[in-house]
Write an enzyme that holds these catalytic residues in place. Sequence first.
Site, short mmCIF file in Angstrom:
data_model
loop_
_atom_site.label_atom_id
_atom_site.label_comp_id
_atom_site.label_asym_id
_atom_site.label_seq_id
_atom_site.Cartn_x
_atom_site.Cartn_y
_atom_site.Cartn_z
N TYR A 140 -63.53 -57.54 31.52
CA TYR A 140 -62.57 -58.03 32.51
C TYR A 140 -61.26 -57.25 32.39
O TYR A 140 -60.73 -56.74 33.38
CB TYR A 140 -62.33 -59.53 32.30
CG TYR A 140 -61.59 -60.22 33.43
CD1 TYR A 140 -62.17 -60.38 34.68
CD2 TYR A 140 -60.31 -60.74 33.22
CE1 TYR A 140 -61.49 -61.03 35.71
CE2 TYR A 140 -59.63 -61.39 34.25
CZ TYR A 140 -60.22 -61.54 35.48
OH TYR A 140 -59.55 -62.18 36.51
N1 LIG Z 1 -58.40 -68.09 39.45
C1 LIG Z 1 -57.64 -67.49 38.55
O1 LIG Z 1 -57.04 -68.12 37.65
C2 LIG Z 1 -57.45 -65.98 38.60
C3 LIG Z 1 -56.52 -65.40 37.74
C4 LIG Z 1 -56.31 -64.04 37.77
C5 LIG Z 1 -57.01 -63.26 38.67
N2 LIG Z 1 -57.94 -63.83 39.49
C6 LIG Z 1 -58.65 -62.96 40.42
O2 LIG Z 1 -58.47 -63.44 41.73
C7 LIG Z 1 -59.62 -63.16 42.52
C8 LIG Z 1 -60.13 -64.45 43.16
O3 LIG Z 1 -60.34 -65.38 42.12
P1 LIG Z 1 -60.84 -66.88 42.41
O4 LIG Z 1 -60.61 -67.64 41.16
O5 LIG Z 1 -60.28 -67.35 43.70
O6 LIG Z 1 -62.43 -66.57 42.55
P2 LIG Z 1 -63.67 -67.49 42.95
O7 LIG Z 1 -63.33 -68.93 42.95
O8 LIG Z 1 -64.80 -67.03 42.12
O9 LIG Z 1 -63.90 -67.05 44.49
C9 LIG Z 1 -64.33 -65.77 44.74
C10 LIG Z 1 -64.58 -65.60 46.24
O10 LIG Z 1 -65.23 -64.34 46.38
C11 LIG Z 1 -66.56 -64.54 46.92
N3 LIG Z 1 -67.42 -63.56 46.27
C12 LIG Z 1 -67.76 -63.50 44.96
N4 LIG Z 1 -68.56 -62.45 44.75
C13 LIG Z 1 -68.72 -61.83 45.94
C14 LIG Z 1 -69.43 -60.68 46.37
N5 LIG Z 1 -70.17 -59.95 45.53
N6 LIG Z 1 -69.37 -60.32 47.69
C15 LIG Z 1 -68.65 -61.05 48.56
N7 LIG Z 1 -67.94 -62.15 48.22
C16 LIG Z 1 -67.99 -62.52 46.92
C17 LIG Z 1 -66.88 -65.99 46.64
O11 LIG Z 1 -67.83 -66.56 47.54
P3 LIG Z 1 -69.43 -66.45 47.24
O12 LIG Z 1 -69.64 -66.93 45.85
O13 LIG Z 1 -70.06 -67.31 48.29
O14 LIG Z 1 -69.77 -65.01 47.42
C18 LIG Z 1 -65.50 -66.63 46.84
O15 LIG Z 1 -65.20 -66.74 48.22
C19 LIG Z 1 -60.62 -62.49 41.58
O16 LIG Z 1 -60.50 -61.09 41.68
C20 LIG Z 1 -60.16 -62.96 40.20
O17 LIG Z 1 -60.53 -62.07 39.17
C21 LIG Z 1 -58.17 -65.18 39.49
#
Ligand SMILES: NC(=O)c1ccc[n+]([C@@H]2O[C@H](COP(=O)([O-])OP(=O)(O)OC[C@H]3O[C@@H](n4cnc5c(N)ncnc54)[C@H](OP(=O)(O)O)[C@@H]3O)[C@@H](O)[C@H]2O)c1
Length: 272
Positions: free
Chosen positions: A171
């Site tokens: 990551y």
């Molecule tokens: N949440 C946190 O605390 C946090 C902190 C730092 C950084 N981030 C970053 O922020 C971003 C979003 O995080 P999140 O927590 O909102 O993620 P999440 O809850 O896992 O949501 C991810 C989104 O992307 C879609 N997705 C996943 N894999 C995909 C693929 N291969 N093709 C197309 N769509 C895909 C998912 O829908 P489907 O599963 O239906 O595809 C969902 O809409 C990520 O890059 C994560 O690393 C998050």
Amino acid sequence: MDLALDGRVALITGASRGIGKGIAQALAREGCKLVICARGGAGLAETAGALRASGAAVRDVACDVTEPDAPQRLVDAAVAAYGRLDILVNNVGGNNRTPFAEQSDAEWQEVIDLNLLAGVRMTRAALPHLAAGDTVVGTNTAAGDDAAANGGAVVFVSSIWGRELGGPAVYVSTKAAMIGLAGSLARDLAPLGVRVNSVAPGSIRFPGGSWDRRVQADPDGMAEFVSQEIPGGRFGTVAEVADVVAFLVSPRASWVNGTCIPVDGCQSRSLI
Ligand SMILES: NC(=O)c1ccc[n+]([C@@H]2O[C@H](COP(=O)([O-])OP(=O)(O)OC[C@H]3O[C@@H](n4cnc5c(N)ncnc54)[C@H](OP(=O)(O)O)[C@@H]3O)[C@@H](O)[C@H]2O)c1
């Protein structure tokens, strides 16, 4: 502040829930027309329906962005629906928690494909359209400064673990690479009037998200984590990340280019 985004066309990857959905909502509120994607068609259709009900123009495309042809399909969908593409948010990302010593090449490749290569392909596919907008590359004139008004804009959603140590190596490595990629592209694409930045969220909690699941599983442990690691004493929210992204892709951020903005309530300790 009016972000001057009304009528701009934005493509957001991974926008059926969480941070990507929040970014879609924020940009819709600013008057952007949207293309959103996710693999799960049902969740995506539900999010798209809610956005439409709020008055937004939304095209939803169910696809896996790691499939090599998906980026071009998404860009084509934007151009077919709206005739242009101004903004790209590379939000999709994920992790692999297998201990390093047991992790296979295939597991590394999966995360590299998701966190890094998908953003490379998306940006390459979008570039001809991002660079074709009503760009005014800034000039200093006798009458004053003529700022870059309406060029294309790209934001990569990285993480605080792309700026300092923490979290699994795969990551940290891929999130750091995203920040490097965004900064590097910013220098390459500035002459075309396209800005490229990244954001580094800290721990963001939303219903059903990874931090929410951890709180449900271990409320005391997570309360301890928050009090030790997050000076603000709480998790960040999706809206707090989304508002920074909306600013970054707007003409109001015309001189913000190649940078990474942490959105973490001072959770991270990086000096850079
Ligand atoms: N949440 C946190 O605390 C946090 C902190 C730092 C950084 N981030 C970053 O922020 C971003 C979003 O995080 P999140 O927590 O909102 O993620 P999440 O809850 O896992 O949501 C991810 C989104 O992307 C879609 N997705 C996943 N894999 C995909 C693929 N291969 N093709 C197309 N769509 C895909 C998912 O829908 P489907 O599963 O239906 O595809 C969902 O809409 C990520 O890059 C994560 O690393 C998050």
